[in-house]
Design an enzyme around this catalytic site. Structure first.
Site, PDB file in Angstrom:
ATOM      1  N   ASN A  55      82.378   6.683   3.702  1.00 44.25           N
ATOM      2  CA  ASN A  55      82.582   7.778   2.784  1.00 44.25           C
ATOM      3  C   ASN A  55      82.635   7.432   1.287  1.00 44.25           C
ATOM      4  O   ASN A  55      82.369   8.079   0.568  1.00 44.25           O
ATOM      5  CB  ASN A  55      84.057   8.648   2.940  1.00 44.25           C
ATOM      6  CG  ASN A  55      85.076   7.716   2.436  1.00 44.25           C
ATOM      7  OD1 ASN A  55      84.790   6.383   2.225  1.00 44.25           O
ATOM      8  ND2 ASN A  55      86.269   8.174   2.513  1.00 44.25           N
ATOM      9  N   ASP A  74      84.104  10.848   5.973  1.00 43.75           N
ATOM     10  CA  ASP A  74      85.304  10.226   6.093  1.00 43.75           C
ATOM     11  C   ASP A  74      86.109  10.199   7.461  1.00 43.75           C
ATOM     12  O   ASP A  74      86.357  11.434   8.035  1.00 43.75           O
ATOM     13  CB  ASP A  74      86.486  11.148   5.093  1.00 43.75           C
ATOM     14  CG  ASP A  74      87.936  10.518   5.036  1.00 43.75           C
ATOM     15  OD1 ASP A  74      88.124   9.454   5.994  1.00 43.75           O
ATOM     16  OD2 ASP A  74      88.705  11.016   4.311  1.00 43.75           O
ATOM     17  N   VAL A  75      86.119   8.976   8.058  1.00 42.30           N
ATOM     18  CA  VAL A  75      86.630   8.835   9.404  1.00 42.30           C
ATOM     19  C   VAL A  75      88.143   9.461   9.578  1.00 42.30           C
ATOM     20  O   VAL A  75      88.479   9.632  10.739  1.00 42.30           O
ATOM     21  CB  VAL A  75      86.541   7.518  10.055  1.00 42.30           C
ATOM     22  CG1 VAL A  75      85.068   7.201  10.323  1.00 42.30           C
ATOM     23  CG2 VAL A  75      87.255   6.438   9.431  1.00 42.30           C
ATOM     24  N   LYS A 109      95.747   6.409   5.614  1.00 41.77           N
ATOM     25  CA  LYS A 109      94.932   7.250   6.520  1.00 41.77           C
ATOM     26  C   LYS A 109      93.864   6.516   7.508  1.00 41.77           C
ATOM     27  O   LYS A 109      93.780   7.180   8.594  1.00 41.77           O
ATOM     28  CB  LYS A 109      94.423   8.490   5.715  1.00 41.77           C
ATOM     29  CG  LYS A 109      95.809   9.612   5.356  1.00 41.77           C
ATOM     30  CD  LYS A 109      95.330  10.603   4.321  1.00 41.77           C
ATOM     31  CE  LYS A 109      94.298  11.580   5.069  1.00 41.77           C
ATOM     32  NZ  LYS A 109      94.237  12.702   4.090  1.00 41.77           N
ATOM     33  N   TYR A 163      98.248  -1.068   3.345  1.00 42.09           N
ATOM     34  CA  TYR A 163      97.619  -1.756   4.040  1.00 42.09           C
ATOM     35  C   TYR A 163      98.079  -2.437   5.309  1.00 42.09           C
ATOM     36  O   TYR A 163      97.644  -2.008   6.451  1.00 42.09           O
ATOM     37  CB  TYR A 163      96.748  -2.725   3.092  1.00 42.09           C
ATOM     38  CG  TYR A 163      95.527  -3.241   3.868  1.00 42.09           C
ATOM     39  CD1 TYR A 163      94.363  -2.579   4.136  1.00 42.09           C
ATOM     40  CD2 TYR A 163      95.403  -4.766   3.849  1.00 42.09           C
ATOM     41  CE1 TYR A 163      93.306  -3.395   4.833  1.00 42.09           C
ATOM     42  CE2 TYR A 163      94.498  -5.408   4.590  1.00 42.09           C
ATOM     43  CZ  TYR A 163      93.554  -4.590   4.835  1.00 42.09           C
ATOM     44  OH  TYR A 163      92.306  -5.493   5.291  1.00 42.09           O
ATOM     45  N   ARG A 199      89.470  -9.199  -6.187  1.00 44.77           N
ATOM     46  CA  ARG A 199      90.032 -10.150  -5.107  1.00 44.77           C
ATOM     47  C   ARG A 199      89.869 -11.523  -5.850  1.00 44.77           C
ATOM     48  O   ARG A 199      88.710 -11.430  -6.894  1.00 44.77           O
ATOM     49  CB  ARG A 199      89.219  -9.964  -3.917  1.00 44.77           C
ATOM     50  CG  ARG A 199      90.172  -9.218  -2.950  1.00 44.77           C
ATOM     51  CD  ARG A 199      89.552  -9.107  -1.557  1.00 44.77           C
ATOM     52  NE  ARG A 199      88.286  -8.260  -1.471  1.00 44.77           N
ATOM     53  CZ  ARG A 199      87.678  -7.940  -0.387  1.00 44.77           C
ATOM     54  NH1 ARG A 199      88.260  -8.380   0.680  1.00 44.77           N
ATOM     55  NH2 ARG A 199      86.682  -7.279  -0.560  1.00 44.77           N
TER      56      ARG A 199
HETATM   57  N1  UDP Z   1      94.746 -14.257  -7.470  1.00 44.82           N
HETATM   58  C1  UDP Z   1      94.450 -14.767  -8.756  1.00 44.82           C
HETATM   59  N2  UDP Z   1      93.858 -14.234  -9.863  1.00 44.82           N
HETATM   60  C2  UDP Z   1      93.138 -13.258  -9.482  1.00 44.82           C
HETATM   61  C3  UDP Z   1      93.046 -12.698  -8.384  1.00 44.82           C
HETATM   62  C4  UDP Z   1      93.708 -12.988  -7.453  1.00 44.82           C
HETATM   63  O1  UDP Z   1      95.160 -15.847  -8.878  1.00 44.82           O
HETATM   64  O2  UDP Z   1      92.302 -12.871 -10.514  1.00 44.82           O
HETATM   65  C5  UDP Z   1      95.224 -14.754  -6.309  1.00 44.82           C
HETATM   66  C6  UDP Z   1      96.143 -13.844  -5.765  1.00 44.82           C
HETATM   67  O3  UDP Z   1      97.456 -13.601  -6.205  1.00 44.82           O
HETATM   68  C7  UDP Z   1      96.371 -14.376  -4.333  1.00 44.82           C
HETATM   69  C8  UDP Z   1      94.958 -14.844  -4.063  1.00 44.82           C
HETATM   70  O4  UDP Z   1      94.437 -15.122  -5.281  1.00 44.82           O
HETATM   71  O5  UDP Z   1      97.262 -15.196  -4.055  1.00 44.82           O
HETATM   72  C9  UDP Z   1      94.199 -14.292  -3.025  1.00 44.82           C
HETATM   73  O6  UDP Z   1      94.149 -12.738  -3.822  1.00 44.82           O
HETATM   74  P1  UDP Z   1      93.065 -11.746  -3.275  1.00 44.82           P
HETATM   75  O7  UDP Z   1      93.222 -10.588  -3.952  1.00 44.82           O
HETATM   76  O8  UDP Z   1      91.771 -12.481  -3.236  1.00 44.82           O
HETATM   77  O9  UDP Z   1      93.547 -11.480  -1.739  1.00 44.82           O
HETATM   78  P2  UDP Z   1      94.823 -11.821  -0.839  1.00 44.82           P
HETATM   79  O10 UDP Z   1      94.529 -13.009  -0.149  1.00 44.82           O
HETATM   80  O11 UDP Z   1      95.887 -12.006  -1.777  1.00 44.82           O
HETATM   81  O12 UDP Z   1      94.852 -10.378   0.006  1.00 44.82           O
END
Ligand code: UDP
Length: 327
Positions: free
Chosen positions: A36, A60-61, A95, A149, A190
């Site tokens: 989607n 959108d599934v 969802k 999630y 991330r």
């Molecule tokens: N993290 C960080 N700085 C950032 C983004 C993420 O230090 O700018 C840390 C976050 O707190 C986590 C790890 O990196 O401990 C991985 O985060 P991500 O969001 O990539 O995925 P998660 O494994 O937590 O789902």
């Protein structure tokens, strides 16, 4: 001549979905992609549109799914997958993992297709055992920011297993650990795209907390190989796929600075709520059942990924807000 098998891949325009489309096209399947485009990006699959064995549905599934003709396999990869996304679109996240999975299980039953669902290491929450074997039940806060999630994915596993035991549906469950590679969204929040984006813009790298939390990063080609093997195995219980090479986030930041040849500083920001302190897959099962283990080292994988991010238009690299390109 053997007839071509058909696979439906949801989340086809996303990071993992698009790599899976490529792999199944390469193996001469007919691939039906569905997305989607909330977090997916058509640029990830635009090279496939000219192929006669690729089709795309913008759908959108979480709503009833209709696909004409026969289906042999369904791979359910539609879902936001970064903590920033869960905060922005929590209801859609719930969802797609729950209603979306239910719709696709119904479709799999009607088509007599085998269904593989993308589960996650997040089902283990903030784990009290390290590494995490599939038998560990996890430590999840249902009402925290990640709950939308984590609990959707736990429900997804439960309903998939119920369709397997009650309806005899052929199902597969992959628990995916942190994965990286080309086509990740530079601005999805991330850690890997965040750090590379910051290095490219000449900004300090933002370490959340003291950076002692660990993750284990798997290169996308290794993950796709593990999923391909699991789909074709006869094992219906969950299987971890990930790279057990564990590293602290602070060390990871230092690696990115070295990789990018910059001299950025590391700065500390508050640790997000319920951020897991450690994460590393136990891949004993994948090794024994699938003869699978990761092949790409972090230094190799990071080089390829960095080249990809560097090649993006400058406008995108400079645009650091967590917004969606498709809105
Ligand atoms: N993290 C960080 N700085 C950032 C983004 C993420 O230090 O700018 C840390 C976050 O707190 C986590 C790890 O990196 O401990 C991985 O985060 P991500 O969001 O990539 O995925 P998660 O494994 O937590 O789902």
């Amino acid at each position: 001549m053997a007839t071509r098998k058909t696979v439906l891949i949801t989340g086809a325009a996303g990071f993992l979905g698009s790599h899976l489309c490529d792999r199944f096209i390469k193996e001469d399947y007919k691939v039906i992609g569905m997305d989607n485009l909330i977090t997916g990006d058509l640029r990830n699959i635009e090279h496939l549109f000219k192929l006669e064995n690729f089709e795309f549905y913008n759908h959108d599934v979480s709503k009833f799914v209709y696909v004409p003709g026969e289906l042999d396999y369904i791979l359910h990869f539609a879902s936001p997958a970064s903590p920033i996304d869960y905060l922005k679109i929590p209801i859609q996240t719930l969802k797609v993992g729950s209603l979306g999975t239910h719709n696709l299980l119904g479709l799999a039953r009607a088509k007599k297709a085998r269904m593989l669902i993308a589960s996650t290491s997040e089902v283990y929450g903030d784990p009290s055992v390290n590494p995490q074997p599939e038998e560990y039940w996890g430590n999840v806060n249902p009402v925290g920011p990640r709950g939308v999630y984590d609990e959707a994915k736990r429900f997804q596993e439960a309903i998939t297993m119920a369709y397997h035991t009650f309806h005899g549906l052929e199902t597969r469950i992959v628990r995916i650990f942190n994965t990286y590679g080309p086509r990740m969204r530079l601005n999805d929040g991330r850690v890997l795209p965040a750090f590379i984006g910051q290095a490219l813009r000449g900004e300090p790298l933002t370490i959340f907390g003291d950076g002692s939390q660990t993750r284990s990063f798997c290169y996308v080609d290794d993950l796709v190989e593990g999923i391909y093997r699991l789909l074709h195995s006869d094992y219906a219980q969950p299987v971890n796929i990930g790279n057990p090479d564990e590293i602290t986030i602070r060390q990871f930041g230092e690696e990115i600075i070295k990789l990018t040849g910059t001299d950025q500083k590391l700065i500390s920001l508050p640790l997000p709520t319920d951020d897991p302190k450690q994460r590393r897959p136990d891949i004993t099962k994948a090794k024994a059942l699938l003869g699978w283990e990761p092949k790409v080292s972090r230094s190799e994988g990071l080089k390829i990924t960095y080249e990809y991010f560097k090649s993006l238009p400058e406008k995108e690299i400079l645009h650091k807000d967590f917004t969606y390109y498709n809105k």
